[in-house]
Design an enzyme around this catalytic site. Structure first.
Site, PDB file in Angstrom:
ATOM      1  N   GLU A  58       8.587  65.038 -16.981  1.00 27.63           N
ATOM      2  CA  GLU A  58       9.280  64.126 -17.902  1.00 27.63           C
ATOM      3  C   GLU A  58       9.518  64.879 -19.193  1.00 27.63           C
ATOM      4  OE1 GLU A  58       7.373  60.350 -18.675  1.00 27.63           O
ATOM      5  OE2 GLU A  58       9.109  59.690 -19.855  1.00 27.63           O
ATOM      6  N   CYS A 271       8.934  56.429 -18.588  1.00 27.81           N
ATOM      7  CA  CYS A 271       9.638  55.627 -19.598  1.00 27.81           C
ATOM      8  C   CYS A 271      11.013  56.200 -19.893  1.00 27.81           C
ATOM      9  CB  CYS A 271       8.826  55.592 -20.887  1.00 27.81           C
ATOM     10  SG  CYS A 271       7.282  54.702 -20.687  1.00 27.81           S
ATOM     11  N   ASN A 398      10.093  51.988 -12.714  1.00 24.86           N
ATOM     12  CA  ASN A 398       8.912  52.658 -13.243  1.00 24.86           C
ATOM     13  C   ASN A 398       8.080  51.660 -14.038  1.00 24.86           C
ATOM     14  OD1 ASN A 398       7.356  55.153 -14.125  1.00 24.86           O
ATOM     15  ND2 ASN A 398       7.926  54.281 -16.102  1.00 24.86           N
ATOM     16  N   GLU A 399       6.895  51.390 -13.546  1.00 25.22           N
ATOM     17  CA  GLU A 399       5.928  50.548 -14.272  1.00 25.22           C
ATOM     18  C   GLU A 399       6.535  49.222 -14.729  1.00 25.22           C
ATOM     19  OE1 GLU A 399       4.002  52.617 -17.478  1.00 25.22           O
ATOM     20  OE2 GLU A 399       3.044  54.034 -16.118  1.00 25.22           O
TER      21      GLU A 399
HETATM   22  O1  AHR Z   1       3.386  59.873 -18.610  1.00 26.72           O
HETATM   23  C1  AHR Z   1       3.697  59.278 -19.818  1.00 26.72           C
HETATM   24  C2  AHR Z   1       4.222  57.857 -19.653  1.00 26.72           C
HETATM   25  O2  AHR Z   1       3.230  57.036 -19.145  1.00 26.72           O
HETATM   26  C3  AHR Z   1       5.361  57.678 -18.695  1.00 26.72           C
HETATM   27  O3  AHR Z   1       6.574  57.916 -19.280  1.00 26.72           O
HETATM   28  C4  AHR Z   1       5.238  56.242 -18.285  1.00 26.72           C
HETATM   29  O4  AHR Z   1       5.696  56.004 -16.995  1.00 26.72           O
HETATM   30  C5  AHR Z   1       3.783  55.940 -18.462  1.00 26.72           C
HETATM   31  O5  AHR Z   1       3.565  54.797 -19.181  1.00 26.72           O
END
Ligand code: AHR
Length: 673
Positions: A58, A271, A398-399
């Site tokens: 990321e 994120c 994602n989450e």
């Molecule tokens: O790994 C850091 C963040 O943690 C990522 O962007 C997110 O998916 C999680 O909350």
């Protein structure tokens, strides 16, 4: 404890004291709890995922720009803006240069950009040439140059219209410019000259060689005649990138990742995939094609992302290191903490926008896998990759909070993917935590849809991992499988302690034992530039010239390099120790039997290892790697002298042998039968 008494006994009793101490020591060893580790070789082998260990990339902590992306110039396309940081602007990290009585100016323009995605450029006007008027860039805190290395400098330019804008000048003649590498104090290291001519945007390229190593150099562009030039995409790359790719990756960082032997890469983020607000999701289409046509924008983590390291480069990197690409797309909702409404809650794309959004995802699959004659496949081919990339997985969401808004949009995407691309495995999401409402609802939803796989995340304290070694023992078999897409043990102060690394190692033995359910796992986050972290702990730290390996990195590396495709029943009679974990796998390719033992206690563990089913007397060659450090609080502050590092040795073992696992250690035995 006997050794503690030794000096006192010696002082008091002399030789008799020494004798007593030796007796004590013998007794303490004899009475240390012997621990049995029995591995049922062959007859118990169960197939498991051969792809367990991968990485999650990321662009967080300057992981891409200023990190893995080898570009050495910061803000090369003059797109930095106060939306990223209040004092940022298009000329941030650039300095006007007026050499030897030269005079002139630099202004930011947007009337005739190279491309609509790259709206800003500069107009450099020379009123008095002196010894040159221009601009300088020091990269990300100083440009690192290696002795004798070749660097590719490039920029785009055209001659500005003379008159009102630039004052007098003659643009029927080319504008002579020099490109220089200089030390911070202005000492010349390398120089080349060229002529800018014409009124169309044109790329200019040169190679510069640094005579010596300098960690904080700058790139300087100087114009030498009265008049004006427009400039954009001023860039400097080391010629030696990872696998010598154009627009490539920083070789040492890419190698550090490759050394884990990751079986997959998840990207472009967690994120980051959502961005801030519903329409800010990661634009994969803006991340492919010529770099000067890519749209840089504010990344969710508060800095600018150029997308120079985009989908093409990420797929290419996967291919270069033999990793499965796992792109993640948003599920048509933004993060529940990043909406644009005052509550910042989750928002969904308006339903009328969903068909176009779904088409974007289908286009991604065509871009990755379609023939070079297809619309999107032809763009991949134009980028230099006519063969398909062989995409097999795609993460959706994602989450996310598992709400009706989420479910409606996820279902639309999933159904379209199932219909158009049944060959692609869709990975769903079950919220941000290891348990709780979103986890429960996410799992129920996944079961209802019969999703092939879901993505679980947990950032928890080290003890949680030790308490949850059996987490997947009770998961249903032959059902939805699990990708643990993000996990890390967060120790006190969120530091990369040995304790945190061993907790992760212990959990990984649980993943291996349940490798029929846990198909993929990736630690998070992967990369962090020192001084630019928005999140800690991370797996690999770096600055311009160094890479710093944490204990957590070595754990990933040891599991990545020693994976298997069959799991053996492993009986660990740990006695009173609550901090012992083990797993054993077979790597069918080499035939090797691999045993991993994690001792998270502050005392050594005396273990008798029995390889049940093997002939008792035949000696076997074993490579033993032990990762340990002075104590559980230890951290690797400096990669040059890490206090926690793996130490390898070879020995001969038989089907029954003893091993004293050091306090706070991970041991990997790779036994060649
Ligand atoms: O790994 C850091 C963040 O943690 C990522 O962007 C997110 O998916 C999680 O909350």
């Amino acid at each position: 404890m006997a050794h503690v008494f030794c000096p006192r006994l010696l002082r008091k009793w002399g030789k008799t004291g020494l004798f007593l101490w030796i007796q004590c020591l013998a007794v303490s060893v004899a009475f240390a709890d012997p621990i049995d580790l029995t591995i049922f070789v062959d007859q118990s082998a169960r197939p498991i995922s051969p792809n367990l260990i991968g990485v999650f990339f990321e662009d967080l902590n300057y992981a891409a720009d200023g990190g893995l992306y080898a570009e050495l110039v910061q803000n090369r396309s003059f797109e930095y803006s106060p939306t990223e940081q209040p004092d940022w602007h298009p000329l941030k990290f650039w300095d006007l240069q007026k050499r030897g009585n030269g005079d002139g100016s630099v202004v930011v323009a947007n009337m005739r950009p190279i491309h609509k995605n790259n709206p800003h450029y500069i107009l450099l006007t020379v009123r008095t040439p002196g010894q040159g008027v221009g601009i300088a860039n020091s990269g990300f805190g100083g440009i690192p140059l290696a002795a004798g290395e070749r660097y590719k400098a490039s920029f785009w330019a055209y001659q500005a219209f003379m008159g009102q804008m630039c004052g007098p000048g003659d643009n029927s003649k080319p504008m002579p410019v020099t490109l220089r590498l200089e030390t911070r104090s202005g000492e010349l290291l390398a120089e080349t000259s060229m002529q800018i001519q014409g009124r169309r945007w044109t790329p200019y390229n040169a190679t510069l060689v640094s005579p010596r190593a300098v960690n904080d150099a700058k790139l300087v562009l100087l114009a030498h005649e009265m008049g004006g030039v427009c400039l954009d995409m001023i860039s400097l790359f080391p010629e030696r990138t990872f696998r010598n790719r154009q627009n490539g990756l920083r070789a040492d960082l890419a190698q550090a990742i490759a050394d884990i032997k990751p079986k997959f890469i998840r990207f472009p983020g967690g994120c980051l995939v959502h961005g801030q607000g519903i329409h800010q999701y990661y634009d994969w289409k803006g991340s492919i094609g010529p770099v000067e046509q890519r749209r840089s924008f504010r990344n969710l983590w508060g800095y600018s992302q150029t997308l120079g390291l985009g989908y093409f480069e990420l797929f290419q990197f996967c291919e270069d290191i033999g990793a499965i690409p796992i792109p993640v797309v948003s599920a048509g909702v933004c993060c529940q903490h990043a909406g644009s409404s005052p509550s910042r809650g989750q928002e969904g794309l308006p339903l009328e926008e969903m068909p176009a959004y779904i088409q974007d995802i289908l286009d991604l699959i065509e871009w990755a896998n379609g023939p070079a004659t297809s619309k999107w496949g032809s763009m991949r081919a134009a980028g230099g990759h006519p063969d398909p990339f062989g995409l097999k997985y795609i993460g959706v969401g994602n989450e996310d909070a598992i709400t009706p808004v989420f479910k409606e949009r996820f279902r639309m995407i999933y159904e379209a993917l199932k219909k158009e691309h049944p060959e692609i495995t869709v990975i769903g999401t079950v919220g941000p935590f290891a348990a709780g409402e979103d986890y429960d609802n996410g799992w129920a939803f996944a079961k209802a849809l019969q999703l092939p796989m879901v993505d679980e995340h947990y950032y928890v304290n080290p003890q949680w991992f030790w308490d949850n070694l059996a987490r997947y023992d009770s998961y249903p078999r032959k059902s939805t499988t699990v990708y643990v897409g993000e996990y890390a043990a967060h120790d006190r102060g969120r530091r990369n302690t040995l304790r945190s690394a061993l907790a992760e190692a212990a959990e990984l033995t649980g993943f291996e034992r349940n490798g029929d359910v846990v198909v993929f796992a990736s630690y998070a986050p992967l990369l962090a530039r020192r001084g630019h972290t928005q999140w800690t702990p991370d797996m690999i730290y770096f600055d311009s010239v160094n890479v710093y390996f944490t204990a957590n990195y070595y754990v990933q590396q040891l599991f990545g390099q020693n994976g298997g495709d069959r799991c053996l029943e492993t009986d660990l009679a740990a006695g009173d120790s609550k901090k012992l974990a083990a797993s054993s796998v077979v790597d069918s390719g080499s035939g090797d039997l691999i045993v991993k033992i994690v001792n998270g206690a502050d005392t050594p563990a005396n273990i008798t290892i029995r390889l049940a089913g093997l002939s008792p007397d035949a000696p076997m060659k074993a490579v033993k790697t032990v990762l340990s450090g002075p104590d559980a609080d230890a951290v690797n502050e400096d990669a040059k002298e890490p206090v926690i590092k793996p130490i390898q040795s070879t020995e001969l073992v038989k089907s029954v042998f003893t091993y004293e696992a050091p306090a706070n250690s991970l041991t990997v035995y790779r036994i060649n039968r």
